[in-house]
Design an enzyme around this catalytic site. Structure first.
Site, PDB file in Angstrom:
ATOM      1  N   LYS A   1      52.190  12.916 -19.275  1.00 26.94           N
ATOM      2  CA  LYS A   1      52.915  12.938 -18.005  1.00 26.94           C
ATOM      3  C   LYS A   1      52.765  11.549 -17.387  1.00 26.94           C
ATOM      4  O   LYS A   1      51.706  11.192 -16.865  1.00 26.94           O
ATOM      5  CB  LYS A   1      52.333  14.012 -17.090  1.00 26.94           C
ATOM      6  CG  LYS A   1      53.127  14.235 -15.842  1.00 26.94           C
ATOM      7  CD  LYS A   1      52.642  15.522 -15.183  1.00 26.94           C
ATOM      8  CE  LYS A   1      53.411  15.878 -13.935  1.00 26.94           C
ATOM      9  NZ  LYS A   1      53.612  14.822 -12.984  1.00 26.94           N
TER      10      LYS A   1
ATOM     11  N   GLU B   1      61.055   8.504 -17.056  1.00 30.28           N
ATOM     12  CA  GLU B   1      60.196   7.990 -15.997  1.00 30.28           C
ATOM     13  C   GLU B   1      60.238   6.464 -15.974  1.00 30.28           C
ATOM     14  O   GLU B   1      60.015   5.818 -17.000  1.00 30.28           O
ATOM     15  CB  GLU B   1      58.759   8.467 -16.285  1.00 30.28           C
ATOM     16  CG  GLU B   1      57.867   8.510 -15.079  1.00 30.28           C
ATOM     17  CD  GLU B   1      58.062   9.759 -14.209  1.00 30.28           C
ATOM     18  OE1 GLU B   1      59.017  10.542 -14.454  1.00 30.28           O
ATOM     19  OE2 GLU B   1      57.264   9.939 -13.272  1.00 30.28           O
TER      20      GLU B   1
ATOM     21  N   LYS C   1      56.188  21.701 -23.274  1.00 27.39           N
ATOM     22  CA  LYS C   1      57.549  22.236 -23.221  1.00 27.39           C
ATOM     23  C   LYS C   1      57.810  23.134 -24.420  1.00 27.39           C
ATOM     24  O   LYS C   1      57.394  22.796 -25.539  1.00 27.39           O
ATOM     25  CB  LYS C   1      58.557  21.076 -23.264  1.00 27.39           C
ATOM     26  CG  LYS C   1      58.397  20.080 -22.128  1.00 27.39           C
ATOM     27  CD  LYS C   1      59.259  18.838 -22.326  1.00 27.39           C
ATOM     28  CE  LYS C   1      59.022  17.863 -21.171  1.00 27.39           C
ATOM     29  NZ  LYS C   1      59.702  16.583 -21.371  1.00 27.39           N
TER      30      LYS C   1
HETATM   31  S1  IVH Z   1      60.044  16.737 -18.021  1.00 20.62           S
HETATM   32  C1  IVH Z   1      62.553  19.952 -16.045  1.00 20.62           C
HETATM   33  N1  IVH Z   1      58.322  15.138 -19.138  1.00 20.62           N
HETATM   34  O1  IVH Z   1      56.704  14.580 -13.748  1.00 20.62           O
HETATM   35  C2  IVH Z   1      61.580  19.032 -16.627  1.00 20.62           C
HETATM   36  N2  IVH Z   1      58.548  15.053 -16.777  1.00 20.62           N
HETATM   37  O2  IVH Z   1      55.750  16.503 -11.806  1.00 20.62           O
HETATM   38  C3  IVH Z   1      61.929  17.638 -16.396  1.00 20.62           C
HETATM   39  N3  IVH Z   1      57.151  13.342 -15.695  1.00 20.62           N
HETATM   40  O3  IVH Z   1      59.750  14.979 -12.057  1.00 20.62           O
HETATM   41  C4  IVH Z   1      60.782  16.714 -16.454  1.00 20.62           C
HETATM   42  N4  IVH Z   1      56.251  12.556 -17.548  1.00 20.62           N
HETATM   43  O4  IVH Z   1      59.119  12.637 -12.924  1.00 20.62           O
HETATM   44  C5  IVH Z   1      58.862  15.548 -17.985  1.00 20.62           C
HETATM   45  N5  IVH Z   1      56.900  13.729 -20.288  1.00 20.62           N
HETATM   46  C6  IVH Z   1      57.430  14.139 -19.137  1.00 20.62           C
HETATM   47  C7  IVH Z   1      57.083  13.569 -17.896  1.00 20.62           C
HETATM   48  C8  IVH Z   1      57.653  14.065 -16.725  1.00 20.62           C
HETATM   49  C9  IVH Z   1      56.327  12.425 -16.228  1.00 20.62           C
HETATM   50  C10 IVH Z   1      57.399  13.475 -14.247  1.00 20.62           C
HETATM   51  C11 IVH Z   1      58.820  13.681 -13.846  1.00 20.62           C
HETATM   52  C12 IVH Z   1      58.857  14.980 -13.113  1.00 20.62           C
HETATM   53  C13 IVH Z   1      57.435  15.083 -12.652  1.00 20.62           C
HETATM   54  C14 IVH Z   1      57.038  16.497 -12.318  1.00 20.62           C
END
Ligand code: IVH
Length: 664
Positions: A115, A173, A289
């Site tokens: 993340k 990101e 996921k």
């Molecule tokens: S998936 C519906 N994958 O974390 C899912 N988000 O706390 C869409 N983020 O708004 C996001 N790394 O800005 C996804 N590998 C990753 C991520 C990620 C960072 C951020 C993103 C999101 C936030 C949520």
């Protein structure tokens, strides 16, 4: 075979895009930054000659020339959802149970990702071209940050390969690498600007600037991790889509892993707890996921977040400790900085013993006192800071820190900056200030005097052997061996290291002087632009302020510095002692030393800029106007008035062939 103009432009663009991709997508760069810059410079030069050939997706068009008026709104074609958070393995198992129940099956796999701690953007490509970039905003409508996102080299302006869908939205990101964050804050501190609390704020702040030229200098990067609207799916599952992203030239984080079940996923997450500190960027957790899209659809989403996705947040990396004392330190420009000393405590991979409290306003805001229990964090996983004072645990009789009334070092007068937060020692001869300045002068990023450490510097100043930079170069072995704990061999090494530093290039010398607002980056810009210390000394304020990236505040600071009798005297002494301060970063041979050359007309095998670079690399000087002092005029086709003037003045005119022979 000489390529024609258009072919060369096309080739350069292709090469630059290829190197961007090797660097950001494949993590396997093939050339140095310098080589990259020279490809870029050549393309810029060619495009300047034929502006009609410039296309929107040329690498030179990443940065628009002027600021924008504001940010328009963009309605997302598909909502940008958030993710639900978990904080431990139990919560992850509960998520897994919900997934199994929702799918009525155990037949699914997870994808586990880092993340990344930045901010989410949606990139929209139509017919392979980047048409817009938007922030998440409220999930339905975000800000149009296209001009700024275009400056990020990890974001391709055109998709690579063939067979991309007509509409492809890639979400990911935008982040600022830890080192760039630390460096940006260093520069901001030098410029006496407010600091960013963490890389995420720095990234967000940089994307919200109205001047894309500033954003371009912020070294932002990007990882794609999801699709938005697509006219045709890239794959039937998330993992394969990410792999397809890579083929299209989109940067995907290399640490994406599949997991067969939740236990494997938990294990992967646990593995990153400590390893995250080895990464160049900050991550605040992991994202898990469900891989298959059909299964994602079955699970669907609550209005806020998908049910097929969960984040696992790393425990906030905070430590509790006690402030044993608060020191006030005087810095190299006289700023008094309160510093908290702690009972040593382990935090984010290192032992932390102290943290800067930045300034006295910050001390008052936190109300931090000696003896207090505090929570500390590391900004950007690098810079320790006090984030909270545990007031409930405060000892009876503790007293708020009193504002200093004099310099803690020289006891001289102090004053608060006008409209500023800093309190400064006003004594130009303050020994404490000078010790810091000398440490900085000798530091790794400046004159790099290897064996001249902090404690030796303190001794040298304390015993009065070194009162200014020039005194360093007058030190003798006998003087050094007379100092405490200084053996003959060490004394030799110190003398050698000081001697060696005389050859440091101009930019290091300039940076080492500690001129207010001038750090190594601006010193490099100045050295490159003016080419000699004398030229910088001679430049008036207007000329200095006209240099790209040197603003009026820096210009005034440099101008004033070189008009100050004390500084000038010391610089002249340094030069007399043998310090070279020459701009020689580009020098490859000496064949044109002492020669001034004017380049004019269209050359066949090189651009004018390349010819100029070759002249500088051979030690020569490039001039833009012909005078009696000009040694040669290098004239290409259709040379005009400069050639006429050369002939009139009797200056030697050479053609391209002669020039090439000359420089070998
Ligand atoms: S998936 C519906 N994958 O974390 C899912 N988000 O706390 C869409 N983020 O708004 C996001 N790394 O800005 C996804 N590998 C990753 C991520 C990620 C960072 C951020 C993103 C999101 C936030 C949520």
């Amino acid at each position: 075979m000489a390529e024609n103009f258009q072919e060369r432009i096309a080739k350069l663009r292709q090469e630059i895009v290829r190197h961007d991709r090797l660097y950001y997508v494949d993590n396997a760069p093939e050339i140095s930054d310098g080589q990259y810059d020279s490809l870029f410079a050549e393309l810029k030069e060619l495009e300047a000659e034929r502006p009609e050939l410039v296309t929107a997706d040329s690498p030179t068009q990443r940065v628009s020339e002027r600021p924008i008026d504001g940010f328009a709104s963009i309605r997302h074609a598909a909502a940008m959802l958030s993710i639900d958070n978990t904080y431990n393995a139990d919560e992850l198992r509960k998520f897994d149970e919900r997934v199994r129940k929702g799918l009525e099956s155990d037949d699914f796999e997870y994808v586990v990702e880092l993340k990344i701690d930045g901010l989410a953007v949606n990139l929209r490509y139509e017919e392979g071209k980047l048409v817009s970039a938007a922030t998440r905003g409220d999930g339905a409508v975000g800000d149009d940050v296209t001009s700024n996102v275009r400056t990020i080299r990890a974001v391709p302006l055109s998709l690579a390969g063939v067979g991309w869908p007509g509409v492809l939205e890639a979400r990911g990101e935008v982040y600022m690498p830890k080192k760039s964050f630390a460096r940006l804050n260093e520069l901001r501190q030098e410029a006496e600007e407010s600091l960013f609390a963490n890389p995420r704020n720095a990234a967000a702040g940089s994307l919200k600037l109205l001047d894309p030229r500033i954003t371009a200098g912020r070294n932002l990067s990007f990882f794609a991790y999801a699709t938005g609207q697509v006219s045709e799916g890239l794959a039937d599952n998330h993992y394969d889509s990410l792999m397809a992203f890579k083929k299209l030239g989109l940067a995907v984080n290399p640490n994406v892993q599949k997991a067969k079940n939740i236990n494997e996923a938990i294990e992967i997450c646990a593995g990153w707890h400590e390893r995250r500190y080895e990464l160049d960027y900050q991550v605040d957790g992991m994202v898990i996921k469900v891989n298959r899209y059909d299964q994602q659809s079955i699970l669907g989403s609550t209005g806020r977040a998908p049910r097929w996705c969960i984040s696992y947040k790393f425990p906030a990396e905070r430590a509790k400790t006690v402030v044993t004392s608060i020191d006030v330190q005087v810095g190299k420009s006289g700023i008094l900085t309160p510093v908290a000393n702690f009972e040593p405590v382990q935090l984010a991979g290192t032992m932390v013993k102290r943290a800067s409290l930045h300034n006295f306003d910050e001390v008052a805001r936190l109300d931090v006192r000696e003896g207090d229990s505090v929570l500390i964090e590391k900004a950007g996983e690098i810079i320790p800071q006090v984030v909270e004072v545990l007031k409930d645990e405060r000892l009876d009789g503790s007293k708020a820190l009193e504002l200093p009334v004099e310099c803690p070092n020289c006891h001289g007068a102090i004053a608060r900056d006008e409209n500023g937060v800093y309190i400064r020692c006003l004594n130009p001869e303050c020994g404490g200030q000078f010790k810091e300045l000398l440490k900085y002068f000798a530091g790794r990023d400046q004159m790099d005097i290897e064996n001249l450490g902090a404690s030796l510097i303190e001794q040298l100043v304390d015993v009065g052997l070194v009162k200014n930079f020039a005194d360093l170069y007058k030190l003798t072995k006998e003087q050094l061996t007379a100092l405490e704990r200084m053996a003959e061999k060490s004394a030799d090494n110190v003398i050698k290291a000081i001697e060696k530093s005389k050859a440091q290039p101009l930019w290091r010398f300039l940076a080492a002087l500690g001129i207010r607002h001038i750090g190594s980056q601006s010193a490099q810009i100045l050295a490159e632009h003016f080419g000699s210390l004398q030229a910088i000394r001679d430049a008036d304020e207007e000329t200095l302020a006209g240099v790209d990236q040197i603003g009026p505040v820096m210009a005034k600071s440099i101008y004033d510095y070189f008009r100050n009798a004390d500084s000038v005297k010391i610089i002249d002494e340094l030069l007399a002692a043998g310090v070279k301060a020459e701009h020689e970063s580009m020098r490859k041979s000496d064949v044109l030393v002492g020669k001034t050359i004017v380049v004019t007309g269209t050359l066949e095998t090189m651009t004018r800029d390349q010819a100029k670079q070759a002249i500088v690399e051979a030690g020569g000087k490039v001039s833009s106007s012909v005078s009696k002092k000009t040694d040669y005029v290098l004239a290409g086709k259709e040379a005009g008035s400069k050639l006429d003037k050369a002939v009139a003045l009797g200056v030697t005119v050479i053609d391209e062939q002669q020039f090439i022979e000359m420089i070998g």
